[in-house]
Design an enzyme around this catalytic site. Structure first.
Site, PDB file in Angstrom:
ATOM      1  N   LYS A  45       0.791  -1.249   0.000  1.00 16.21           N
ATOM      2  CA  LYS A  45       0.000   0.000   0.000  1.00 16.21           C
ATOM      3  C   LYS A  45       0.819   1.293   0.000  1.00 16.21           C
ATOM      4  O   LYS A  45       0.310   2.361   0.320  1.00 16.21           O
ATOM      5  CB  LYS A  45      -1.014   0.050   1.168  1.00 16.21           C
ATOM      6  CG  LYS A  45      -1.899  -1.148   1.349  1.00 16.21           C
ATOM      7  CD  LYS A  45      -2.346  -1.781   0.068  1.00 16.21           C
ATOM      8  CE  LYS A  45      -3.387  -0.997  -0.687  1.00 16.21           C
ATOM      9  NZ  LYS A  45      -3.642  -1.681  -2.002  1.00 16.21           N
ATOM     10  N   HIS A  89       7.367  -7.853  -1.846  1.00 14.27           N
ATOM     11  CA  HIS A  89       7.106  -7.208  -0.559  1.00 14.27           C
ATOM     12  C   HIS A  89       8.063  -7.753   0.505  1.00 14.27           C
ATOM     13  O   HIS A  89       7.930  -7.440   1.677  1.00 14.27           O
ATOM     14  CB  HIS A  89       5.664  -7.451  -0.111  1.00 14.27           C
ATOM     15  CG  HIS A  89       4.635  -6.704  -0.912  1.00 14.27           C
ATOM     16  ND1 HIS A  89       4.840  -5.427  -1.389  1.00 14.27           N
ATOM     17  CD2 HIS A  89       3.377  -7.039  -1.294  1.00 14.27           C
ATOM     18  CE1 HIS A  89       3.753  -5.032  -2.048  1.00 14.27           C
ATOM     19  NE2 HIS A  89       2.861  -5.989  -2.012  1.00 14.27           N
TER      20      HIS A  89
HETATM   21  P1  A3P Z   1      -4.828   5.004  -1.496  1.00 12.32           P
HETATM   22  O1  A3P Z   1      -5.521   3.810  -0.915  1.00 12.32           O
HETATM   23  O2  A3P Z   1      -4.329   5.935  -0.440  1.00 12.32           O
HETATM   24  O3  A3P Z   1      -5.613   5.714  -2.526  1.00 12.32           O
HETATM   25  P2  A3P Z   1      -0.103  -0.406  -3.653  1.00 12.32           P
HETATM   26  O4  A3P Z   1      -0.024  -0.346  -5.125  1.00 12.32           O
HETATM   27  O5  A3P Z   1       1.241  -0.503  -2.980  1.00 12.32           O
HETATM   28  O6  A3P Z   1      -1.078  -1.427  -3.189  1.00 12.32           O
HETATM   29  O7  A3P Z   1      -0.632   1.024  -3.171  1.00 12.32           O
HETATM   30  C1  A3P Z   1      -1.936   1.434  -3.437  1.00 12.32           C
HETATM   31  C2  A3P Z   1      -2.043   2.918  -3.173  1.00 12.32           C
HETATM   32  O8  A3P Z   1      -1.407   3.658  -4.244  1.00 12.32           O
HETATM   33  C3  A3P Z   1      -3.491   3.388  -3.137  1.00 12.32           C
HETATM   34  O9  A3P Z   1      -3.507   4.479  -2.205  1.00 12.32           O
HETATM   35  C4  A3P Z   1      -3.688   3.836  -4.576  1.00 12.32           C
HETATM   36  O10 A3P Z   1      -4.791   4.697  -4.755  1.00 12.32           O
HETATM   37  C5  A3P Z   1      -2.361   4.527  -4.846  1.00 12.32           C
HETATM   38  N1  A3P Z   1      -2.051   4.681  -6.279  1.00 12.32           N
HETATM   39  C6  A3P Z   1      -2.162   3.746  -7.251  1.00 12.32           C
HETATM   40  N2  A3P Z   1      -1.801   4.264  -8.440  1.00 12.32           N
HETATM   41  C7  A3P Z   1      -1.443   5.546  -8.218  1.00 12.32           C
HETATM   42  C8  A3P Z   1      -0.994   6.610  -9.066  1.00 12.32           C
HETATM   43  N3  A3P Z   1      -0.829   6.444 -10.372  1.00 12.32           N
HETATM   44  N4  A3P Z   1      -0.729   7.796  -8.491  1.00 12.32           N
HETATM   45  C9  A3P Z   1      -0.906   7.978  -7.180  1.00 12.32           C
HETATM   46  N5  A3P Z   1      -1.333   7.028  -6.319  1.00 12.32           N
HETATM   47  C10 A3P Z   1      -1.604   5.816  -6.826  1.00 12.32           C
END
Ligand code: A3P
Length: 291
Positions: free
Chosen positions: A42, A106
């Site tokens: 995340k 991870h």
């Molecule tokens: P939020 O839940 O705060 O919106 P991961 O990919 O490590 O699982 O992380 C997911 C998080 O990255 C989510 O955060 C998601 O919305 C955000 N995210 C995914 N793509 C993104 C992008 N292109 N720019 C900014 N944030 C992004």
């Protein structure tokens, strides 16, 4: 949350991750051209996967297997080392991937093969403020499991480290201590949000590649990736998470809508304690954050 995690060398993972770690250490031979995208869940993994693929796709200097791909699903472009390649039933064959191979993981740095250090492979670690990381994780839990646990309970687990790949603070510290050495680049979600061009350039430089920075930033914007995911109408990630759940809000500072000042203080205290003497502190997330 699911009560199935076990502690291995200080970190909490489901047992299949530990088995995969053994398989990785035994059978994965890092190549000098390999690119490993490492993260705590995340913290911006999907974004980094998309950015790296896009950097390679628009590279004029590195010939790569991403230039023929019109499917821009970051999860398909960049396989997950410990499940898709070295899990019990791998869904992808590592020997069929052409160079430069890009994987994500991870796993903490200490779980990866020792030969990584001398292999010439490049590691990019993305991290994010623990408050926003937790809030993102909390939404994922809610989406996947309903409201089985309260935010306070989930927060207590996060603080104790009882989350996938936890404790967060130890995970970040391992990569922080290796940054700028052994080919580990340390990037924050907040830096990428605040100064996307500068940081995409930094990643491209680190990969030794000339690319179209503005195009990469635009192609991988939150809106673009989310819309592309919607248009593909694609289903479910190996973890059972629906692909569209990787695009929720995509902002810095959403913690303010969910956490109390006391919770924030608790995170600050843990960071002070766990990161003491390392030079790492929560201020690294303030550098260029656009709130
Ligand atoms: P939020 O839940 O705060 O919106 P991961 O990919 O490590 O699982 O992380 C997911 C998080 O990255 C989510 O955060 C998601 O919305 C955000 N995210 C995914 N793509 C993104 C992008 N292109 N720019 C900014 N944030 C992004």
């Amino acid at each position: 949350v699911d009560g199935q995690r076990i502690r291995h060398k200080g970190f909490w993972f489901k047992p299949e991750f530990i088995t995969a770690t053994e398989a990785i250490r035994a059978h994965y031979t890092p190549l000098p051209s390999d690119i490993i995208l490492a993260s705590f869940p995340k913290t911006g993994t999907t974004w980094l996967k998309a950015l790296t693929s896009s950097i390679l796709r628009h590279s004029s200097t590195i010939h790569n297997n991403h230039d023929h791909m019109d499917n821009l699903n970051p999860h398909e472009l960049v396989p997950f080392l410990e499940i898709e390649l070295f899990g019990e039933t791998p869904s992808k064959d590592i020997t069929k991937i052409t160079s430069p191979r890009v994987f994500n993981t991870h796993l903490p740095l200490s779980f990866l093969p020792d030969t990584l250090k001398t292999s010439g492979s490049k590691v990019i670690y993305i991290t994010r403020h623990p408050a926003d990381t937790f809030v993102s994780l909390w939404h994922l839990y809610n989406n996947k499991f309903g409201t089985e646990i309260s935010i306070q309970e989930a927060f207590d687990d996060f603080c104790k480290g009882l989350v996938p790949a936890g404790p967060y603070f130890d995970h970040v510290l391992e990569f922080w201590e290796a940054r700028d050495q052994d080919r580990v680049l340390f990037v924050t979600y907040e830096d990428l949000k605040g100064k996307p061009e500068e940081n995409v350039k930094r990643i491209a430089d680190f990969l030794g590649c000339e690319t179209m920075v503005e195009k990469v930033v635009e192609e991988c914007s939150f809106e673009n990736l989310r819309n592309a995911s919607k248009e593909r109408g694609e289903g479910v990630h190996w973890s059972g998470t629906k692909y569209d759940m990787f695009f929720r809000k995509g902002v810095v500072g959403d913690w303010k809508n969910h956490l109390t000042q006391e919770m924030m203080k608790e995170l600050e205290d843990i960071a002070d304690m766990k990161w003491s003497g390392s030079g790492l502190d929560l201020n690294i997330f303030n550098n260029s954050a656009s709130q």
